[in-house]
Design a protein around this motif. Structure first.
Motif, PDB file in Angstrom:
ATOM      1  N   GLU A 187       0.823  -1.207   0.000  1.00  0.00           N
ATOM      2  CA  GLU A 187       0.000   0.000   0.000  1.00  0.00           C
ATOM      3  C   GLU A 187       0.860   1.261   0.000  1.00  0.00           C
ATOM      4  O   GLU A 187       0.594   2.217  -0.736  1.00  0.00           O
ATOM      5  N   ALA A 188       1.916   1.275   0.814  1.00  0.00           N
ATOM      6  CA  ALA A 188       2.800   2.437   0.865  1.00  0.00           C
ATOM      7  C   ALA A 188       3.537   2.611  -0.457  1.00  0.00           C
ATOM      8  O   ALA A 188       3.754   3.750  -0.917  1.00  0.00           O
ATOM      9  N   HIS A 189       3.896   1.511  -1.085  1.00  0.00           N
ATOM     10  CA  HIS A 189       4.626   1.625  -2.351  1.00  0.00           C
ATOM     11  C   HIS A 189       3.712   2.123  -3.467  1.00  0.00           C
ATOM     12  O   HIS A 189       4.152   2.897  -4.333  1.00  0.00           O
ATOM     13  N   LEU A 190       2.462   1.697  -3.472  1.00  0.00           N
ATOM     14  CA  LEU A 190       1.522   2.208  -4.460  1.00  0.00           C
ATOM     15  C   LEU A 190       1.385   3.722  -4.331  1.00  0.00           C
ATOM     16  O   LEU A 190       1.383   4.451  -5.333  1.00  0.00           O
ATOM     17  N   ARG A 191       1.287   4.211  -3.100  1.00  0.00           N
ATOM     18  CA  ARG A 191       1.193   5.660  -2.898  1.00  0.00           C
ATOM     19  C   ARG A 191       2.458   6.363  -3.382  1.00  0.00           C
ATOM     20  O   ARG A 191       2.392   7.452  -3.967  1.00  0.00           O
ATOM     21  N   ALA A 192       3.620   5.754  -3.139  1.00  0.00           N
ATOM     22  CA  ALA A 192       4.886   6.364  -3.574  1.00  0.00           C
ATOM     23  C   ALA A 192       4.980   6.398  -5.100  1.00  0.00           C
ATOM     24  O   ALA A 192       5.429   7.397  -5.680  1.00  0.00           O
ATOM     25  N   MET A 193       4.574   5.319  -5.759  1.00  0.00           N
ATOM     26  CA  MET A 193       4.585   5.298  -7.226  1.00  0.00           C
ATOM     27  C   MET A 193       3.676   6.385  -7.778  1.00  0.00           C
ATOM     28  O   MET A 193       4.026   7.101  -8.731  1.00  0.00           O
ATOM     29  N   ALA A 194       2.486   6.502  -7.205  1.00  0.00           N
ATOM     30  CA  ALA A 194       1.523   7.486  -7.688  1.00  0.00           C
ATOM     31  C   ALA A 194       2.031   8.908  -7.476  1.00  0.00           C
ATOM     32  O   ALA A 194       1.887   9.771  -8.354  1.00  0.00           O
ATOM     33  N   ALA A 195       2.617   9.174  -6.319  1.00  0.00           N
ATOM     34  CA  ALA A 195       3.144  10.514  -6.050  1.00  0.00           C
ATOM     35  C   ALA A 195       4.263  10.866  -7.024  1.00  0.00           C
ATOM     36  O   ALA A 195       4.350  12.001  -7.520  1.00  0.00           O
ATOM     37  N   LEU A 196       5.131   9.906  -7.313  1.00  0.00           N
ATOM     38  CA  LEU A 196       6.235  10.134  -8.244  1.00  0.00           C
ATOM     39  C   LEU A 196       5.720  10.454  -9.642  1.00  0.00           C
ATOM     40  O   LEU A 196       6.130  11.441 -10.270  1.00  0.00           O
ATOM     41  N   PHE A 197       4.791   9.648 -10.133  1.00  0.00           N
ATOM     42  CA  PHE A 197       4.346   9.811 -11.514  1.00  0.00           C
ATOM     43  C   PHE A 197       3.337  10.937 -11.693  1.00  0.00           C
ATOM     44  O   PHE A 197       3.139  11.413 -12.814  1.00  0.00           O
ATOM     45  N   ALA A 198       2.711  11.402 -10.616  1.00  0.00           N
ATOM     46  CA  ALA A 198       1.852  12.583 -10.739  1.00  0.00           C
ATOM     47  C   ALA A 198       2.662  13.776 -11.239  1.00  0.00           C
ATOM     48  O   ALA A 198       2.169  14.581 -12.046  1.00  0.00           O
ATOM     49  N   GLY A 199       3.908  13.892 -10.792  1.00  0.00           N
ATOM     50  CA  GLY A 199       4.778  14.969 -11.257  1.00  0.00           C
ATOM     51  C   GLY A 199       5.097  14.849 -12.729  1.00  0.00           C
ATOM     52  O   GLY A 199       5.145  15.861 -13.454  1.00  0.00           O
ATOM     53  N   LEU A 221      -4.028   8.203  -9.543  1.00  0.00           N
ATOM     54  CA  LEU A 221      -3.081   7.182  -9.984  1.00  0.00           C
ATOM     55  C   LEU A 221      -3.006   6.009  -9.016  1.00  0.00           C
ATOM     56  O   LEU A 221      -2.655   4.885  -9.418  1.00  0.00           O
ATOM     57  N   ALA A 222      -3.324   6.230  -7.753  1.00  0.00           N
ATOM     58  CA  ALA A 222      -3.238   5.162  -6.750  1.00  0.00           C
ATOM     59  C   ALA A 222      -4.558   4.430  -6.545  1.00  0.00           C
ATOM     60  O   ALA A 222      -4.617   3.501  -5.741  1.00  0.00           O
ATOM     61  N   THR A 223      -5.592   4.813  -7.282  1.00  0.00           N
ATOM     62  CA  THR A 223      -6.922   4.245  -7.062  1.00  0.00           C
ATOM     63  C   THR A 223      -7.366   3.433  -8.272  1.00  0.00           C
ATOM     64  O   THR A 223      -7.383   3.947  -9.401  1.00  0.00           O
ATOM     65  N   GLU A 224      -7.732   2.185  -8.043  1.00  0.00           N
ATOM     66  CA  GLU A 224      -8.226   1.340  -9.120  1.00  0.00           C
ATOM     67  C   GLU A 224      -9.617   1.803  -9.533  1.00  0.00           C
ATOM     68  O   GLU A 224     -10.478   2.078  -8.698  1.00  0.00           O
TER      69      GLU A 224
END
Length: 489
Positions: A187-199, A221-224
């Motif tokens: 769950e934490a990694h999904l949030r990190a991926m989404a935060a990175l790619f939002a930029g 990005l983090a929500t299915e």
């Protein structure tokens, strides 16, 4: 500065977002030719002055042994008759590798004006199929072509037997290996991926050449959802490269003496200050499956060649097919994998568009424009092929290098983990993924270690891995005729 110092003098990009039409201009060769015309116009160079054309391999030809008419077809469309035509290997490293190769050829006097092109029309092909439109893109062309074929895929036989040649599957394995090393929960990694790619998406939203110019929030990005559906574990659709693009790019190179003779102004010139390339061993043999040792080595070699430090590099485009590619690159380069907007000049493969093997040529063309606008800045482009398998790095600046020389060959050897092709007994899961097919039940793939420390791959039903983080768990390995199965203990 040497008269034969290589210099980039032109860049061109084109993106089509309209409906599918049966037009020769709306085709890979059409997009590449239009981008080439823009690059030539940008430099003020006539087509007949090009004596080498190098084309990045199209996705449709990834498995094709050749020969291909594509480079000559692009040359014919723009009115060029180059002495050399080259069609490269597959892999996203190709654009930067071609810049490196052409720079050496220019310095050695093997050519005087090199044009590098890349294009894809995968989006139009798919839209045409859905609309029942037949596309006819014949490309007659005269002259020889150095079609180098697909090249080495850097895939181990054990990986191939288990289907580990599909990018979204293999990068999912890399992603989970990186996550485990960082100590993050799924769950934490999904949030990190989404935060990175939002930029990344924010940059694409302002780029007129982006195929998907929409700023997407980290929450989205983090929500299915129906629009952001799961493609594999841990990826949702908008966290991966989007290949349904209609794009072309071109970069024009020559020597400083030729640029002088043509009257090309100094403020139109961008120089390659450092470069390097290196390939990795297959994923299953890498000591750390969530890292890229070759990128660290290649980046260090390029920085040493330029006499720069990473802290001096103000403009960066990190190859961004999947979040782990960015995170591994940041680890290798010593950059923070946090604000994605600082790590791209285009918007990245999921949002600018993942034009097959050719994405990084768009990054280089964009870097030319950025450095012209900021003549005191330094830029870096990283280009990645395969599964973090083939790395190429380029360092760029508007100021000329004092004494350009070809880069030395990297001789560093890489450590390999032994692989057990017929494992038995028990093992420990090091990384995994669950493939989510639209018409098939989820299937799990794991890579782990046997009791003896050898690596193995196995595939089986996903039920035993659902609803938990299986990394570090024990499993019973069941060796079959072609692939190994498993049961979680």
């Amino acid at each position: 500065m040497s008269a034969r110092t290589p210099v980039l003098i032109g860049g061109g990009q084109v993106t089509y977002r309209g409906p599918p039409l049966d037009s020769p201009e709306l085709s890979p060769a059409g997009f590449a030719a239009e981008a080439a015309r823009r690059a030539l116009a940008d430099a003020g160079v006539r087509p007949e002055q090009v004596d080498r054309i190098a084309a990045v391999r199209m996705t449709a030809d990834n498995a094709a042994p050749g020969p291909s008419a594509f480079p000559r077809a692009v040359a014919r469309r723009i009115g060029a008759r180059p002495r050399e035509a080259i069609y490269g290997h597959l892999g996203g490293q190709s654009p930067q590798a071609f810049v490196n190769e052409c720079a050496e050829a220019l310095h050695a006097g093997a050519c005087d004006m090199a044009l590098i092109v890349a294009a894809e029309a995968t989006g139009l092909e798919r839209a045409a199929r859905r609309a029942g439109i037949a596309l006819d893109w014949p490309e007659p062309a005269d002259g020889d072509c150095d079609d180098r074929g697909p090249g080495d895929l850097r895939v181990h036989p054990v990986e191939a037997r288990h289907g580990l040649y599909v990018p979204v599957i293999v990068y999912s394995l890399i992603e989970h290996a990186l996550r485990a090393r960082l100590g993050r929960s799924p769950e934490a990694h999904l949030r990190a991926m989404a935060a990175l790619f939002a930029g990344f998406s924010r940059v694409a939203a302002t780029n007129p050449h982006a195929q998907f110019p929409v700023a997407r929030s980290a929450g989205f990005l983090a929500t299915e959802s129906a629009e952001n559906y799961r493609v594999s574990d841990p990826y949702l659709k908008w966290l991966v490269a989007q290949d349904a693009v209609n794009q072309g790019a071109a970069v024009l190179m020559t020597t400083s003496a030729r640029a002088d003779a043509l009257g090309i102004p100094q403020d139109k010139r961008v120089y390659l200050h450092g470069y390097a390339a290196m390939a990795d061993v297959p994923l299953i043999e890498r000591p750390d499956m969530g890292a890229s040792r070759p990128l660290a080595i290649a980046a260090r070699a390029a920085l040493d060649m330029a006499g720069w430090t990473i802290g001096q590099v103000g403009l960066v485009d990190i190859y961004s097919c999947f979040p782990c590619a960015v995170s591994a690159a940041c680890d290798a380069l010593g950059l923070a994998a946090e604000d994605g907007a600082r790590l791209t000049v285009t918007g990245g493969l999921p949002y600018f568009g993942g034009a097959g093997n050719g994405y990084s040529l768009f990054a280089i063309a964009e870097m030319i424009a950025r450095l012209r606008a900021r003549p005191g800045a330094k830029g870096m482009v990283t280009a990645n092929g395969g599964f973090l398998s083939k790395q190429a790095v380029g360092l760029y600046a508007a100021a000329p290098p004092p004494d350009w020389r070809p880069a030395p060959t990297i001789a560093e050897r890489l450590e390999r983990v032994p692989v057990d092709a017929a494992p038995g007994g028990t093992g420990t899961i090091e990384t995994f993924t669950i493939a989510h097919g639209k018409a098939t039940p989820p299937r799990a793939i794991v890579i782990g270690r046997t009791a003896s420390g050898a690596r193995f791959a196995a595939s089986g039903e996903a039920a035993g891995l659902l609803g938990c983080d299986p990394i570090g768990r024990k499993m019973r390995i069941e060796t079959g005729e072609k692939i190994s199965g498993f049961t979680v203990i």
